[in-house]
Every structure is written in C-alpha cells, then in structure tokens.
Design an enzyme around this catalytic site. Structure first.
Site, short mmCIF file in Angstrom:
data_model
loop_
_atom_site.label_atom_id
_atom_site.label_comp_id
_atom_site.label_asym_id
_atom_site.label_seq_id
_atom_site.Cartn_x
_atom_site.Cartn_y
_atom_site.Cartn_z
N ASN A 7 0.88 -1.18 0.00
CA ASN A 7 0.00 0.00 0.00
C ASN A 7 0.92 1.22 0.00
OD1 ASN A 7 -1.77 2.04 0.48
ND2 ASN A 7 -2.70 1.12 2.31
N ARG A 91 -2.42 -2.15 -3.58
CA ARG A 91 -3.65 -1.39 -3.36
C ARG A 91 -3.60 -0.15 -4.24
NH1 ARG A 91 -5.05 2.88 1.23
NH2 ARG A 91 -7.20 3.20 0.65
N HIS A 180 -12.63 2.69 -0.01
CA HIS A 180 -12.67 1.60 0.99
C HIS A 180 -13.40 0.37 0.45
CE1 HIS A 180 -12.77 5.04 4.17
NE2 HIS A 180 -11.53 4.59 4.07
N GLY A 212 -10.33 7.89 7.88
CA GLY A 212 -11.27 8.14 6.78
C GLY A 212 -12.47 7.25 7.06
N ARG A 241 -11.46 15.36 7.92
CA ARG A 241 -12.22 15.78 6.73
C ARG A 241 -13.65 16.13 7.12
NH1 ARG A 241 -10.87 10.51 3.77
NH2 ARG A 241 -8.63 10.70 3.52
N ASP A 284 -8.51 11.91 17.30
CA ASP A 284 -8.49 10.52 17.76
C ASP A 284 -9.65 10.25 18.72
OD1 ASP A 284 -7.86 8.07 19.21
OD2 ASP A 284 -5.91 8.24 18.22
N GLY A 332 -10.87 1.22 12.63
CA GLY A 332 -10.37 1.68 13.93
C GLY A 332 -11.45 2.09 14.92
N GLU A 385 -8.10 -5.49 5.13
CA GLU A 385 -7.94 -5.13 3.72
C GLU A 385 -6.76 -5.86 3.09
OE1 GLU A 385 -8.54 -0.93 5.14
OE2 GLU A 385 -9.19 -0.65 3.07
P1 ADP Z 1 -7.12 4.63 8.83
O1 ADP Z 1 -6.77 3.25 8.32
O2 ADP Z 1 -8.19 5.32 8.06
O3 ADP Z 1 -5.92 5.51 9.08
P2 ADP Z 1 -8.02 3.24 11.21
O4 ADP Z 1 -9.09 2.36 10.67
O5 ADP Z 1 -6.74 2.62 11.64
O6 ADP Z 1 -7.76 4.46 10.25
O7 ADP Z 1 -8.64 4.06 12.44
C1 ADP Z 1 -7.87 4.94 13.19
C2 ADP Z 1 -8.73 5.60 14.24
O8 ADP Z 1 -9.37 4.61 15.04
C3 ADP Z 1 -7.95 6.45 15.21
O9 ADP Z 1 -7.75 7.73 14.73
C4 ADP Z 1 -8.87 6.44 16.41
O10 ADP Z 1 -9.77 7.52 16.27
C5 ADP Z 1 -9.66 5.16 16.31
N1 ADP Z 1 -9.29 4.20 17.35
C6 ADP Z 1 -8.28 3.32 17.36
N2 ADP Z 1 -8.25 2.62 18.52
C7 ADP Z 1 -9.29 3.08 19.27
C8 ADP Z 1 -9.80 2.77 20.57
N3 ADP Z 1 -9.26 1.83 21.32
N4 ADP Z 1 -10.89 3.45 20.98
C9 ADP Z 1 -11.46 4.40 20.21
N5 ADP Z 1 -11.02 4.74 19.00
C10 ADP Z 1 -9.95 4.09 18.52
#
Ligand code: ADP
Length: 398
Positions: A7, A91, A180, A212, A241, A284, A332, A385
């Site tokens: 990726n 990807r 996605h 995202g 965003r 976050d 996430g 993914e």
């Molecule tokens: P991407 O692949 O789009 O960068 P992810 O799917 O890895 O993102 O998601 C990242 C986000 O998931 C983080 O910015 C955070 O907001 C959220 N996240 C990760 N772990 C936790 C958790 N334990 N509790 C709440 N939110 C979380």
C-alpha cells in the site's frame, strides 16, 4: 503461496507478507518519510520483535529494496529468497470507471491507472511509483492491482450521478466512485458468512469508521450506494475531513477569510472533521471518548454530531435498499469504540435495533452486538484489507 501486499503512499509504504494457504500474516511493516530526511523502516515478523531502523530512503525503489532485504534477512527474515514470494498485490486508490474488478498488472493496466491520476492526484501517482519500484526489483513476479473503487462500480446511475451539468460527467467523468471498497466487500461477505446466510440474500449496511470513514449499502451481494464521492471528502464527518457540507460554505469562507481554493481544500481535508469540530482538541476517538465521559462540551458536541451523521446515512441506505438485515461496524473506530456504536444505534429505534451492551464491549471478535430479539442484526466485523488484497491476488495469479 506467499503474497506481498503493498500500500504505497507519496512518502510512506505499508507492506504485509501473507501466506495464502493459512491466510496468516508472516511479517509486516511500514517505510516512512520516503524522500524526506529521517526516513525509517519498521519491520515486525509474526511472533517476533518490532524493529525500527532509521536509514536513508531517497525513493520508493530503495524503500522496496529495504523491505525485501528485511523479509529475506538471515536473522530476522521470514523467507529464504525472493523466489518464495509468489506475487505482489498492490492497493490502488482510484480505478475510475475502467476497473470494476482487480486485474493482473500489464503495461496497458499501468497506462489505464495513470489515466485515472486526475481523479486521485495524491494517491494514484504514488501507487504507480510503488508498482514500478517492485517491477524493477522483482521483474519476474506477477503483480495484481486491487482498486479501492472497484466494489462500488455496481452502483446504479441514480446513486452515482450528481445534480450537476451532465457535460461534466461526459467530459471529466465527475460522478460518485466511493472508496474503501476492499473493506466494504470483505466485511459484508464476512457478515453473511458469520451469520451462515447467503450473501446474495441479504441487505447489508457497512459503516467503515476509521480516520477516513464511509458507509455503503450492499444489496444481494452488490454495492448499490456509498457515502464517499468523486473523492474521499464526501459523506461522513471524519478524523480531519469535513464530509458533506453546503458547497456554498466554501465561497462564504473564501470571502470572509480571504482564502483561495487550495487553502479552503486544506481546511476541508486537514482541519475539519472531528478535529475541527472539537475545537482542535483531537482527531483521535480515544481522546474524544475520554472527554465525552468527563463531560467536556466540545467532545460531547463532536461525538453527538459524528454519530448522528452515521445514523442519517444508515437511514438513507435503508431507503435505498427498501430495508436492511444487517448493519456492520468496522475499522479503527467501528471496531474499538463501543460508545460510538451505542450512540449511533440510539437513533435506530425505527429499525427495531436493540443492543446487548456486554457484547458491545467485547473486542477483536466477529460478533453480533444486537440482542437475539433485535429486528435488525448489528455486528462488529474487524476489517482486513490486506488479506482481501492477498485473496484477490492469489485468485488472479493461480
Ligand atoms: P485509517 O486506516 O483510516 O488511518 P483506522 O481504521 O486505523 O484508520 O482508524 C484509526 C482511528 O481509530 C484512530 O484515529 C482512532 O480515532 C480510532 N481508534 C483506534 N483505537 C481506538 C480505541 N481503542 N478506541 C477508540 N477509537 C480508537
């Protein structure tokens, strides 16, 4: 067969080596700050220690060389030679209308991906650089392109057209594409599998909530709508965003703040979302959840607005599919934030949704979090993914 999944971003490159028979990740890592001072590679073999090495990476070819070196390294490597890597899955962010499925990479495919550069100027050129770097170092290894947009190509015209002059579609292919796709496809299929139901019989809504974020409606195994558009800026409120806004806001801000279009796009892409809405507190959700529980007004406003938007999209996709059987949360936030899932589902009484809070607080499982008598099933399905890309790659090179 071992599949290397790549990726590639403009200054970073994530990789995973996956054994397609066991479907386990054998090693993974990331190269960061490619072409920038202070570049480093992080490499983790399965069951081993994470290694971080700061080393110059003037370009992506050097980054790939270091990845291959790490994978074959005598001490910490996981394969003896590059011959043990059967294929590479790349990807690719934007396949435009040209690609409705993954494909073996040929010179024509590279050209077609390049023709989509206009639609994803930050991503597609970087993806192509990654392919070229791999081709240089592993010229005999077959490579496959897996597109973020492909799964959404089944959307009907009424879902993908914007209310704009038709000539923009004809001239520039301005329409909804969605992103996605690999995740939406993987998660929706997995939900059917876990429920032991036929994928083609279900109406599924997938909420991919990561940095995202996007929602998709999958009816009888085909995507019929999704919340991201021409670009990943549309739809849900995301980490930074904005998601959907009144387009006239851009002109309003331009005049009030003296900003040009590039500056406004930076605001919409990098300074908005839950970050901007929380008064720049954080993008976050761990921070936002803490603040919400402490009663911080910025976090409460942000969390409520975020979850309301997700619920609103779910409602609109119930209309798009004339019903829904399963709602899935993933990525996430979708996988790790029980508060978000609870707050979204509070809006879904009209679907007879009832949540089992014990199940909702479990982690890392493919699990139904709705009660057995809930009229609509709500699930958490961790996305993967890389595995989905590896599966696509194997199916094409076999
Ligand atoms: P991407 O692949 O789009 O960068 P992810 O799917 O890895 O993102 O998601 C990242 C986000 O998931 C983080 O910015 C955070 O907001 C959220 N996240 C990760 N772990 C936790 C958790 N334990 N509790 C709440 N939110 C979380």
């Amino acid at each position: 067969m071992n599949i290397l999944v790549i990726n590639c971003g403009s200054s970073s490159l994530k990789f995973q080596l996956i054994d397609s028979e066991t479907e386990k990740c054998i090693a993974k890592g990331i190269c960061e700050r490619i072409g920038i001072e202070g570049s480093q590679i992080t490499y983790t073999p399965a069951g081993g220690e994470k290694e971080q090495t700061v080393t110059p990476m003037p370009d992506h070819t050097e980054a790939i060389r270091l990845v291959l070196e790490a994978l074959t390294n005598e001490k910490t490597g996981v394969v003896k030679s590059l011959d043990e890597i059967g294929a590479v899955g790349h990807r690719i962010v934007h396949g435009g209308e040209k690609f409705a499925a993954s494909t073996i990479i040929t010179d024509e495919v590279m050209k077609a991906i390049e023709e989509c550069n206009d639609l994803a100027p930050l991503h597609n050129p970087a993806n192509l650089i990654g392919i070229n770097a791999c081709k240089k170092l592993m010229p005999a290894t077959p490579m496959v392109a897996v597109f973020d947009t492909a799964f959404h190509q089944t959307m009907p015209e009424e879902a993908y057209m914007y209310g704009l002059p038709y000539e923009y579609y004809e001239k520039y292919k301005i329409r909804r594409y969605g992103f996605h796709g690999t995740s939406h496809s993987y998660v929706s299929r997995k939900a059917a599998e876990v429920l032991d139901k036929k994928y083609e019989d279900l109406k599924i809504i997938v909420c991919h909530l990561g940095n995202g974020a996007s929602v998709s409606a999958v009816k009888n195994g085909k995507c019929v709508d999704t919340s991201m558009g021409l670009t990943p800026l549309e739809g849900l409120i995301m980490g930074t965003r904005s998601g959907d806004i009144d387009p006239a806001i851009m002109e309003f801000i331009a005049h009030k703040e003296g900003k040009d279009i590039d500056e406004i796009m930076t605001v919409l892409n990098k300074k908005s979302g839950v970050y901007g809405l929380s008064n720049n507190l954080s993008s976050d959700f761990r921070d936002l959840e803490d603040g919400y529980n402490r009663g911080d007004e910025h976090c409460i406003r942000t969390m409520n607005t975020y979850c309301y938007r997700v619920a609103k999209y779910i409602g609109s996709y119930v209309a798009a599919m004339n019903g829904v059987d399963v709602i899935c949360f993933t990525a996430g936030i979708g996988e790790n934030a029980p508060l978000v899932r609870s707050l979204v589902c509070e809006h879904l009484g009209f679907l007879g949704v009832s949540i089992d809070e014990d199940a909702n607080h479990k982690r890392g499982e493919e699990i139904a979090i709705s009660t057995p008598d809930s009229k609509t099933t709500v699930m958490v399905i961790p996305t993967n993914e890389e595995l989905a890309i590896a599966r696509e790659t194997v199916s094409l090179v076999k």
